[in-house]
Motif scaffolding. Structure first.
Motif, PDB file in Angstrom:
ATOM      1  N   ALA A 143       0.864  -1.189   0.000  1.00 34.06           N
ATOM      2  CA  ALA A 143       0.000   0.000   0.000  1.00 34.06           C
ATOM      3  C   ALA A 143       0.895   1.232   0.000  1.00 34.06           C
ATOM      4  CB  ALA A 143      -0.913  -0.005   1.224  1.00 34.06           C
ATOM      5  N   ASN A 144       0.799   2.010  -1.051  1.00 33.38           N
ATOM      6  CA  ASN A 144       1.600   3.228  -1.166  1.00 33.38           C
ATOM      7  C   ASN A 144       0.797   4.482  -0.855  1.00 33.38           C
ATOM      8  OD1 ASN A 144       4.193   2.134  -2.079  1.00 33.38           O
ATOM      9  ND2 ASN A 144       3.046   1.489  -3.892  1.00 33.38           N
ATOM     10  N   THR A 145      -0.510   4.320  -0.722  1.00 34.68           N
ATOM     11  CA  THR A 145      -1.378   5.448  -0.392  1.00 34.68           C
ATOM     12  C   THR A 145      -2.351   5.010   0.688  1.00 34.68           C
ATOM     13  OG1 THR A 145      -3.109   4.882  -1.999  1.00 34.68           O
ATOM     14  CG2 THR A 145      -1.272   6.266  -2.783  1.00 34.68           C
ATOM     15  N   ARG A 168      -5.588   5.245   0.544  1.00 37.25           N
ATOM     16  CA  ARG A 168      -6.694   4.529  -0.107  1.00 37.25           C
ATOM     17  C   ARG A 168      -6.317   3.078  -0.354  1.00 37.25           C
ATOM     18  NH1 ARG A 168     -11.346   3.902   0.482  1.00 37.25           N
ATOM     19  NH2 ARG A 168     -11.410   6.176   0.731  1.00 37.25           N
ATOM     20  N   GLU A 169      -5.093   2.841  -0.746  1.00 38.38           N
ATOM     21  CA  GLU A 169      -4.650   1.461  -0.983  1.00 38.38           C
ATOM     22  C   GLU A 169      -4.609   0.662   0.319  1.00 38.38           C
ATOM     23  OE1 GLU A 169      -0.932   1.659  -3.026  1.00 38.38           O
ATOM     24  OE2 GLU A 169      -1.817   2.289  -4.942  1.00 38.38           O
ATOM     25  N   ASP A 184      -8.262  -0.211   1.125  1.00 33.02           N
ATOM     26  CA  ASP A 184      -8.719  -1.284   0.235  1.00 33.02           C
ATOM     27  C   ASP A 184      -8.103  -2.628   0.629  1.00 33.02           C
ATOM     28  OD1 ASP A 184     -10.222   0.530  -1.174  1.00 33.02           O
ATOM     29  OD2 ASP A 184      -8.752   0.799  -2.781  1.00 33.02           O
ATOM     30  N   LEU A 185      -6.824  -2.605   1.009  1.00 32.16           N
ATOM     31  CA  LEU A 185      -6.153  -3.838   1.429  1.00 32.16           C
ATOM     32  C   LEU A 185      -6.791  -4.389   2.697  1.00 32.16           C
ATOM     33  CD1 LEU A 185      -3.763  -5.836   1.073  1.00 32.16           C
ATOM     34  CD2 LEU A 185      -2.413  -4.282   2.544  1.00 32.16           C
ATOM     35  N   SER A 233     -10.049  -5.999   2.040  1.00 28.37           N
ATOM     36  CA  SER A 233      -9.936  -7.291   1.345  1.00 28.37           C
ATOM     37  C   SER A 233      -9.417  -8.399   2.263  1.00 28.37           C
ATOM     38  CB  SER A 233      -9.003  -7.162   0.136  1.00 28.37           C
ATOM     39  OG  SER A 233      -7.647  -6.969   0.531  1.00 28.37           O
TER      40      SER A 233
END
Length: 338
Positions: free
Chosen positions: A153-155, A157-158, A161-162, A165
């Protein structure tokens, strides 16, 4: 034979006694006032103890020792730092609250100990508002959301989302139950709609993030700045209204898509309740000068914090407001002791 009559409430004898009583009260008041003034003028005459309610190595300890050294220079007496970690800082603050109110015990008050612990620990040995005399605020700073560099995850939001999931598969670290780091994690789970597992550490929680035993942490900038530069840790967002000058490319949570998530923590100096007001003013006067020095400002800046000072009244008002604000955040996040 002369008849002597004493009329209740209207005799020269009673008026005389009243005058004597009034003079005695006034004399006692001025003697007490003079005694307090002499005490304040001679204070301090022996070493002062500063209780830091956390272990060694963290920002409270590092900055507390710096402030103690500079305050010692200004007061002309040694200040001995005593670490009393545990229970979200409440062990140390209870020690401060129960100390003699003579000006020779001070406490480094943290958001954890004064504002968060009362919402999570039911039987504290102190009241965050009534058990202390405020001296001055020392700093205020926002948390940053960090991940281990191996996390895909670089952001922000990522990361969200991770986590969505993989519900319950990502861990976040705190420096203990009932700390701002703990509440910050629970508040993030609520704001982002994710499920992560809380892993409380007694000390050195950042080592868990560095080793990837935990994947996420909510913390001030200071402990991780060198690790960000080395690439071991990634900063995703600043949980506040402004970016940090040390990491200007890292957005705020609002810029990253989570506008309702901000975490601000404060530190300040307090004394036991009923510490003489002249002593509080004396320490405050020296502390204001200490916090304005370039050396102290730079040290706080390197920890991702601002070196500030305030009047005792201003800091007391901040403590009252913070207790309410963090209680609301703890309740909303449904935070509890693990």
């Amino acid at each position: 034979m002369k008849r002597i009559a004493i009329a209740a409430g209207d005799s020269r004898g009673e008026r005389s006694h009243k005058r004597i009583g009034a003079i005695t009260v006034v004399a006692s008041f001025f003697m007490a006032f003079a005694g307090a003034t002499v005490f304040a003028q001679s204070y301090p005459t022996k070493p002062i103890r500063l209780i830091v309610p956390s272990g060694g190595g963290g920002a409270p300890d590092i900055l507390g020792r710096l402030v103690a050294a500079k305050l010692s220079d200004g007061l002309g007496q040694q200040i001995i730092v005593e670490n009393r970690p545990g229970a979200g800082g409440s062990i140390g603050m209870e020690a401060v609250a129960k100390s003699t109110a003579d000006g020779y015990t001070l406490g480094l008050a943290t958001t954890s100990a004064l504002s968060v612990a009362p919402t999570l620990f039911p039987n504290l040995g102190y009241d965050p508002v009534r058990s202390f005399e405020a001296v001055s605020q020392l700093t205020s700073g926002n948390f940053v959301i960090f991940v281990n560099s191996s996390v895909p995850a670089n952001t922000l939001r990522e990361l969200i989302d991770l986590a969505k999931s993989k519900p319950g598969q990502l861990n976040y670290a705190s420096v203990g139950n009932g700390t701002p780091h703990h509440i910050a994690g629970e508040a993030f789970k609520l704001a982002a709609g994710v499920n992560m597992v809380h892993v409380p550490y007694k000390a050195q929680a950042h080592l868990g993030l560095l080793s990837n035993d935990v994947q996420v942490m909510f913390e001030g900038l200071g402990p991780f700045l060198s690790h960000i530069r080395s690439g071991k840790i990634r900063a995703l967002a600043v949980a506040g209204p402004e970016r940090f000058g040390q990491i200007p490319d890292v957005p705020t949570t609002a810029e990253a898509g989570l506008p309702d998530y901000e975490i601000t923590a404060n530190m300040g100096l307090v004394a036991p309740r009923e510490t003489p007001p002249d002593v509080i003013r004396r320490v405050n006067e020296v502390l204001v000068k200490v916090m304005a020095t370039n050396e102290v400002k730079e040290a706080f800046f390197n920890q991702g914090l601002r070196a500030i000072s305030s009047s005792p009244e201003q800091y007391a008002a901040l403590i009252r407001d913070d207790v309410v604000r963090w209680a609301r955040a703890s309740k909303a996040a449904k935070a509890k002791i693990d």
